[in-house]
Structures are given as C-alpha cells and as structure tokens.
Scaffold this motif. Sequence first.
Motif, short mmCIF file in Angstrom:
data_model
loop_
_atom_site.label_atom_id
_atom_site.label_comp_id
_atom_site.label_asym_id
_atom_site.label_seq_id
_atom_site.Cartn_x
_atom_site.Cartn_y
_atom_site.Cartn_z
N TYR A 15 0.83 -1.20 0.00
CA TYR A 15 0.00 0.00 0.00
C TYR A 15 0.87 1.26 0.00
N ILE A 16 1.92 1.25 0.79
CA ILE A 16 2.84 2.40 0.81
C ILE A 16 3.50 2.56 -0.55
N GLN A 18 2.26 1.58 -3.41
CA GLN A 18 1.20 2.03 -4.31
C GLN A 18 0.98 3.54 -4.19
N GLN A 19 0.96 4.04 -2.97
CA GLN A 19 0.76 5.48 -2.77
C GLN A 19 1.93 6.28 -3.32
N MET A 22 1.57 6.33 -7.05
CA MET A 22 0.45 7.19 -7.41
C MET A 22 0.86 8.67 -7.34
N MET A 23 1.54 9.04 -6.25
CA MET A 23 1.96 10.44 -6.11
C MET A 23 2.99 10.81 -7.17
N HIS A 51 2.36 1.93 -11.99
CA HIS A 51 1.34 2.12 -10.96
C HIS A 51 0.17 1.17 -11.20
#
Length: 113
Positions: A15-16, A18-19, A22-23, A51
């Motif tokens: 999840y980290i 992925q974030q 994304m950013m 991503h």
Amino acid sequence: MVYPYTAALVGAFLYILQQGLMMNTGAYRGKAGIGVGFGDDRHLERKIRRHGNLAESAAVFIVVLALTEMLVGTGSVVIAFGAVFAMARVSHAFAFNSLGGSHEKSESTRKYL
C-alpha cells in the motif's frame, strides 16, 4: 483463529509502495500538463503502467496470501511468497522507471510487434 499478520505486513508495504507510485505519477502529470491518458509522453506511459500493474495484482495476491496464512498458519512458505511478491513489485517499479527495454525497439522491430 490464526490472524494473517504476514499478509497484513506485506499488504501495508504494498500500500505504501502504491501510494508512492500514485503520487509520482500525479506529480509528473501536473508537471507535464496531461490530465487524462498519456498523450505521446512515453515517460508518463511508463509511470502509469508501473502504478497500474501494482494496482491490478496486489489486492488479489494479498487476499490469497491472507487466506493461505489463515488456513496453514504463518510459516516460512507464506513469508517467502510474501517477500518474493513484494520484491518483484519493487523490481518492476524500478525497471519501469526508465524508457529502456520495450520502448526503445528499432523501427524494423516495432513493425512486427
């Protein structure tokens, strides 16, 4: 009941990641002024793919890993699968960080693909 702690840790790591991806993609979109799609920007296309590939595969993997861990318990196999998958996703993100590879084919090769 066995709680899927390994799956939770791997899921949190993914999840980290992925974030972060994304950013990174969003910041590049803002800098390039491309709101939807990727236009002809190959760098943005690669960022979208790295991503998107993680988004496509991580959720299903975590569910299966959690179910496996709940059925067989936390063991070296569950830990190994989680670690290998997480490292593969990190490797993929690094590999798609540049334009090397599939985007740098010659025109003669490209016409056959």
